[in-house]
Design a protein around this motif. Structure first.
Motif, mmCIF file in Angstrom:
data_model
loop_
_atom_site.group_PDB
_atom_site.id
_atom_site.type_symbol
_atom_site.label_atom_id
_atom_site.label_comp_id
_atom_site.label_asym_id
_atom_site.label_seq_id
_atom_site.Cartn_x
_atom_site.Cartn_y
_atom_site.Cartn_z
ATOM 1 N N ALA A 1 2.884 10.632 5.503
ATOM 2 C CA ALA A 1 1.519 11.359 5.175
ATOM 3 C C ALA A 1 1.509 12.713 5.545
ATOM 4 O O ALA A 1 0.328 13.143 5.332
ATOM 5 C CB ALA A 1 0.668 10.185 5.815
ATOM 6 N N ARG B 1 4.191 2.165 11.465
ATOM 7 C CA ARG B 1 3.193 3.006 11.474
ATOM 8 C C ARG B 1 3.573 4.711 11.502
ATOM 9 O O ARG B 1 2.939 5.473 10.685
ATOM 10 C CB ARG B 1 2.119 2.391 12.470
ATOM 11 N N ALA C 1 -0.792 2.868 6.731
ATOM 12 C CA ALA C 1 -0.778 3.432 8.204
ATOM 13 C C ALA C 1 -1.781 2.199 9.020
ATOM 14 O O ALA C 1 -1.719 1.580 10.107
ATOM 15 C CB ALA C 1 -1.146 4.525 8.660
ATOM 16 N N ALA C 2 -2.968 2.035 8.296
ATOM 17 C CA ALA C 2 -4.039 1.203 8.917
ATOM 18 C C ALA C 2 -3.345 -0.382 8.807
ATOM 19 O O ALA C 2 -3.853 -0.956 9.754
ATOM 20 C CB ALA C 2 -5.277 1.355 7.977
ATOM 21 N N ASP D 1 -0.706 4.928 -1.257
ATOM 22 C CA ASP D 1 -1.768 5.219 -0.213
ATOM 23 C C ASP D 1 -1.505 5.010 1.166
ATOM 24 O O ASP D 1 -1.489 3.875 1.864
ATOM 25 C CB ASP D 1 -2.846 3.797 -0.503
ATOM 26 N N GLU E 1 -2.628 6.267 3.941
ATOM 27 C CA GLU E 1 -3.428 6.115 5.036
ATOM 28 C C GLU E 1 -3.811 4.550 4.787
ATOM 29 O O GLU E 1 -3.758 3.924 6.298
ATOM 30 C CB GLU E 1 -4.635 6.595 4.516
ATOM 31 N N LYS F 1 1.346 13.480 8.792
ATOM 32 C CA LYS F 1 0.811 13.612 9.897
ATOM 33 C C LYS F 1 1.862 13.558 11.286
ATOM 34 O O LYS F 1 1.579 12.470 11.777
ATOM 35 C CB LYS F 1 -0.225 12.355 9.881
ATOM 36 N N GLN G 1 0.784 -1.444 -0.029
ATOM 37 C CA GLN G 1 0.046 -0.042 -0.245
ATOM 38 C C GLN G 1 0.809 1.250 -0.124
ATOM 39 O O GLN G 1 0.589 2.181 -0.667
ATOM 40 C CB GLN G 1 -1.001 0.066 1.264
ATOM 41 N N GLU G 2 2.041 1.290 0.652
ATOM 42 C CA GLU G 2 2.865 2.337 0.747
ATOM 43 C C GLU G 2 3.584 2.560 -0.421
ATOM 44 O O GLU G 2 3.584 3.867 -1.011
ATOM 45 C CB GLU G 2 3.949 2.030 1.845
ATOM 46 N N GLU H 1 0.252 12.966 14.807
ATOM 47 C CA GLU H 1 -0.213 11.590 15.148
ATOM 48 C C GLU H 1 1.132 10.721 15.313
ATOM 49 O O GLU H 1 1.115 9.906 16.195
ATOM 50 C CB GLU H 1 -0.880 11.147 13.984
ATOM 51 N N LEU I 1 3.235 7.613 8.851
ATOM 52 C CA LEU I 1 2.173 8.809 9.216
ATOM 53 C C LEU I 1 3.062 9.973 9.070
ATOM 54 O O LEU I 1 2.593 11.097 8.724
ATOM 55 C CB LEU I 1 1.790 8.773 10.863
#
Length: 248
Positions: free
Chosen positions: A213, A206, A185-186, A180, A182, A215, A175-176, A218, A210
């Motif tokens: 991304a 994670r 991280a999920a 994507d 988000e 963030k 995904q990374e 977070e 973040l």
């Protein structure tokens, strides 16, 4: 591809004796669990390393003792390719397959692993092959194919399968790779939740995603809570270093 006598031999059907005989994969498998436990801090640093290590460790149970000998032989080929050397010139005295590039090696792994799954030689062998294929696809940057392989494993594997973290880690990295962040991280959050023994590594990865991304806040909260959430983790110094780099 540079071929030697070993490659020519691997191209043919493996005999019953070859499939059952102790070899370097079995030797590796005997100590893989202990090796990983002692080096948890490094287990998931490089994409695909953990996947390949645990898949190789599972080879004896999932492939060499498969209910169908043919499937075991095909899985052996995938592992043999994964264990190959990369060199543009011949390497004297090397008893492994030799590939001109890493891309060539990874495609050989994916092809052999795909043959195991297509033949339907047993659920355990197919699951192990899915991890090997996913790892190869990850190295090749074929994100969607890697995701499909890892998700296939997760659907078929029981909740307590020791290789589950490898597949979840692979999903997150694919995904990374797709951008994507988000979803990545999920996926790391899910990995830490489903496999508590690797929750510390999942938390660090994670936090890294973040930050990528945008963030950072977070990520900072996650790293600040790390010493309390993972009191006995050998990764605490790494978490502190990452937190220091984030600043205030």
């Amino acid at each position: 591809m540079i071929r030697d006598a070993r490659q020519t031999k691997a191209a043919g059907d493996l005999s019953r004796k070859q499939i059952k005989a102790p070899d370097r994969f079995q030797v590796f498998a005997a100590g893989a669990a202990e090796w990983l436990a002692a080096r948890r801090a490094l287990a998931a640093v490089t994409a695909g390393v953990l996947v390949l290590a645990v898949a190789s460790a599972a080879a004896v149970h999932a492939g060499m003792r498969s209910s169908r000998e043919r499937a075991g032989g095909l899985l052996y080929r995938a592992l043999d390719a994964a264990d190959g050397e990369v060199s543009p010139v011949p390497i004297p005295g090397v008893d492994r397959q030799i590939f001109a590039t890493d891309e060539e090696r990874q495609r050989a792994v994916a092809e052999a692993a795909g043959a195991v799954r297509a033949r339907g030689g047993g659920k355990s062998a197919a699951r192990t092959a899915a991890l090997l294929s996913g790892s190869a696809r990850l190295r090749l940057g074929e994100w969607d194919l890697a995701l499909a392989d890892f998700r296939s494993f997760l659907v078929e594997a029981p909740p307590d399968d020791p290789l589950r973290f490898a597949a979840l880690d692979g999903v997150a990295r694919a995904q990374e790779g797709k951008g994507d962040l988000e979803a990545a991280a999920a996926a790391f959050e899910q990995a830490g939740r489903e496999v508590p023994s690797y929750a510390d590594r999942a938390a660090l990865e994670r936090a890294r995603v973040l930050v990528r991304a945008g963030k950072a806040g977070e990520a900072r909260k996650l790293l600040e809570a790390f010493p309390q959430d993972h009191k006995d983790s050998p990764l605490r110094p790494e978490a502190q270093q990452r937190l220091a780099r984030l600043g205030t």
